[in-house]
Design a protein around this motif. Sequence first.
Motif, short mmCIF file in Angstrom:
data_model
loop_
_atom_site.label_atom_id
_atom_site.label_comp_id
_atom_site.label_asym_id
_atom_site.label_seq_id
_atom_site.Cartn_x
_atom_site.Cartn_y
_atom_site.Cartn_z
N VAL A 94 17.02 60.53 9.18
CA VAL A 94 18.32 60.51 9.95
C VAL A 94 18.25 61.32 11.41
CG1 VAL A 94 20.84 60.61 10.13
CG2 VAL A 94 19.68 60.14 8.10
N TRP A 95 18.32 60.62 12.26
CA TRP A 95 18.14 61.42 13.68
C TRP A 95 19.42 61.13 14.39
CZ3 TRP A 95 14.06 63.99 15.63
CH2 TRP A 95 12.88 64.14 14.72
N ASN A 96 19.72 62.42 15.10
CA ASN A 96 21.03 62.58 16.25
C ASN A 96 20.54 62.54 17.46
OD1 ASN A 96 23.64 62.97 16.90
ND2 ASN A 96 23.73 64.94 16.77
N TRP A 97 20.75 61.75 18.31
CA TRP A 97 20.64 61.90 19.67
C TRP A 97 21.62 62.46 20.66
CZ3 TRP A 97 15.87 59.87 21.10
CH2 TRP A 97 15.09 59.35 20.06
N PHE A 98 21.36 63.52 21.23
CA PHE A 98 22.35 64.12 22.31
C PHE A 98 22.43 63.55 23.47
CE2 PHE A 98 20.84 67.05 18.92
CZ PHE A 98 22.28 67.66 18.47
N SER A 99 23.49 63.93 24.45
CA SER A 99 23.50 63.32 25.65
C SER A 99 22.34 63.78 26.73
CB SER A 99 24.79 63.79 26.38
OG SER A 99 26.08 63.29 25.65
N SER A 100 21.83 62.95 27.66
CA SER A 100 20.97 63.35 28.58
C SER A 100 21.50 64.33 29.37
CB SER A 100 20.50 62.12 29.17
OG SER A 100 20.01 61.05 28.41
N VAL A 101 20.51 65.42 29.86
CA VAL A 101 21.11 66.33 30.78
C VAL A 101 20.23 66.20 32.06
CG1 VAL A 101 21.00 68.90 31.14
CG2 VAL A 101 21.55 68.00 28.69
N THR B 84 12.49 64.55 25.36
CA THR B 84 11.87 63.53 26.28
C THR B 84 12.05 63.65 27.78
OG1 THR B 84 13.96 62.08 26.33
CG2 THR B 84 12.46 61.81 24.38
N ALA B 85 11.20 63.29 28.58
CA ALA B 85 10.97 63.43 29.96
C ALA B 85 11.28 62.07 30.42
CB ALA B 85 9.81 63.92 30.57
N ASN B 86 12.63 61.75 31.04
CA ASN B 86 13.07 60.36 31.37
C ASN B 86 13.00 60.11 32.87
OD1 ASN B 86 13.69 60.46 28.79
ND2 ASN B 86 15.89 61.64 29.27
N SER B 87 13.06 58.65 33.27
CA SER B 87 12.92 58.26 34.51
C SER B 87 14.04 58.48 35.30
CB SER B 87 12.46 56.60 34.42
OG SER B 87 13.50 56.11 33.68
N ASP B 88 15.30 58.79 34.92
CA ASP B 88 16.26 59.06 35.41
C ASP B 88 16.38 60.58 35.95
OD1 ASP B 88 17.15 60.25 33.22
OD2 ASP B 88 19.09 59.06 32.90
N GLY B 89 15.42 61.38 35.90
CA GLY B 89 15.41 62.80 36.11
C GLY B 89 16.19 63.64 35.09
N SER B 90 16.31 63.18 34.04
CA SER B 90 17.07 63.89 32.84
C SER B 90 16.02 64.54 31.74
CB SER B 90 18.16 63.12 32.33
OG SER B 90 17.65 62.13 31.52
N LEU B 91 16.49 65.40 30.81
CA LEU B 91 15.79 65.54 29.52
C LEU B 91 16.68 65.16 28.42
CD1 LEU B 91 14.24 69.15 30.39
CD2 LEU B 91 13.03 66.77 30.34
N ARG B 92 16.34 64.71 27.47
CA ARG B 92 16.99 64.43 26.26
C ARG B 92 16.59 65.02 25.05
NH1 ARG B 92 19.69 58.38 24.78
NH2 ARG B 92 21.27 59.16 23.23
N LEU B 93 17.28 65.34 24.01
CA LEU B 93 17.07 66.01 22.91
C LEU B 93 17.58 65.37 21.74
CD1 LEU B 93 15.79 68.64 21.79
CD2 LEU B 93 18.14 69.49 21.35
N ALA B 94 16.68 65.04 20.96
CA ALA B 94 16.94 64.36 19.42
C ALA B 94 16.73 65.34 18.45
CB ALA B 94 15.97 63.18 19.19
N ALA B 95 17.48 65.15 17.21
CA ALA B 95 17.46 66.25 16.18
C ALA B 95 17.26 65.25 14.79
CB ALA B 95 18.25 67.38 16.28
N GLN B 96 16.70 65.98 13.99
CA GLN B 96 16.67 65.32 12.37
C GLN B 96 17.73 66.11 11.60
OE1 GLN B 96 12.99 65.41 10.05
NE2 GLN B 96 13.51 63.56 9.27
N THR B 97 18.90 65.41 11.21
CA THR B 97 19.89 65.99 10.62
C THR B 97 19.83 65.89 9.16
OG1 THR B 97 21.07 63.82 10.72
CG2 THR B 97 21.82 65.44 12.36
N ARG B 98 18.97 65.03 8.72
CA ARG B 98 18.51 65.01 7.16
C ARG B 98 17.38 63.86 7.25
NH1 ARG B 98 23.55 62.28 7.17
NH2 ARG B 98 23.47 60.00 6.28
N THR B 99 16.85 63.75 6.10
CA THR B 99 15.56 62.99 5.99
C THR B 99 15.54 61.59 6.68
OG1 THR B 99 14.80 64.22 4.04
CG2 THR B 99 13.85 61.94 4.55
#
Length: 466
Positions: free
Chosen positions: A235-242, A218-233
């Motif tokens: 179910v999603w894991n949201w990582f910290s913004s960079v 994702t392209a974010n308004s605070d100047g960061s990028l954020r990654l989300a990954a599907q761990t299983r059907t």
Amino acid sequence: MNREEKIWMHFFVNAGIEHSVSREYTRIFIENRMKPTNLRDLTKDLLTDMGIHAVGDILSILNAAKKVSLVDDDKFTNKTIKLNSSNVEAMKIERQKVAANGQEAFLIKMVGEDGKRMSKAIHRTAKSKVVNTMKKSSIFDRLGDDFQIDCVEFSTSVHERFRNFACALYELNDLGDKNGGVVIGKYDYEENQLVEIDRCTGPGVYQLIWVGDDRILTANSDGSLRLAAQTRTDVWNWFSSVPVSNCTILSVLSRNETNFVASDAAGYVHIVSLDEADLQLEKSWLAHKHSGYFKSACEVWSLANDPNSYHVLYTGGEDGLLKLWDCRIQLLEAELVNSFHQAGVVCIRPNQQRSHILATSGYDDLLALWDIRNMQQCIDFIDLNSAAWTIRWDNENDQMRLLCACLSEGIAEIDVENESTLKLTRKDQCFGANLVYGCDWLCAKDNTIIFCTFKSKSIYLAKFKD
């Protein structure tokens, strides 16, 4: 800028004339009642008589007049019919033909949270009025309770039973804070409905991309990028913004599954790499800036890869410039700068099946078709009367066509004939009042699409009527 001014501005800019001079020449041509069909008779003496004396400009204009096919008056100006009692009926028939060609019926299929399907055909008369009205309820009634929707995109992979999609959410509150998030869902083919899987709130999200079938960036308004990954059907894991920039990230692009490009509101472009779940900034450069004494930075609205070269990148800015960069060398100057668009370049979309074809859209309401082997002038352009904020190629059929989210003009379908001519084939303005920002093909073979409206905070599943 009216239609006639746009036509001549684009002609002179494509001829290689500077913007400020092009505006003056546009004024001269309009004052002298020049028409596109007059170009075939244009000579040096005529240009001089009109007040154009620079030899270099005269040669450029005459060469462009020979090369650019502007002689088809239907493409640039409306045919005029003198008003009298004998041809009023002819005018009505002509208008009906235009309306029927550009405003074909649009079939909307919507699914509420209760699972109840609603289908309603919207038929348009020759004057494009809606005959059968339709309740404009969202597929997800609660999707837009808090946030407006910037974009919607399906994953690239299609499973046997479903296909994942994601929506970017954004809202500017009364305090000036930009909040939003992401909603992830899936379309269930058997149940013929959209189902929400997960959502995450935080800073506003201007754009998102799928990385494969199980990750989202994702392209974010605070100047960061954020990654989300599907761990299983489902179910999603949201990582910290960079953090990538000190201002809003406006666009993001995947070069491959571990290398990405982002652009921001200060005119910078950033290349970012992914190491497992960690995003790392590799390089940044100032790609776009306003001209003038202060040369202030301007927003970079759009990004695109070159399908033929991993190292080539296209950027489109608020300054109306389309630029080409070679990322292997020092990024001080663009390899190519094109000034066709008279306002910001909002979308750049290469065709994956025909890698030499590129489409761009701008805030000047124009959709342009390009051959990347010759970027000096576009192949063709069409005025959509509103900016096409999102454009999507049909990558399933042999027929070349584009799906466009045209803000106040709703949804449009554009055919590309013989890789040379843009033709408006369908258009539905029903949702234009709510601003259509995003769209994507669900299944291009049966004309099924998804689109989102900004003001009404809704997404819709739709199908073009055959």
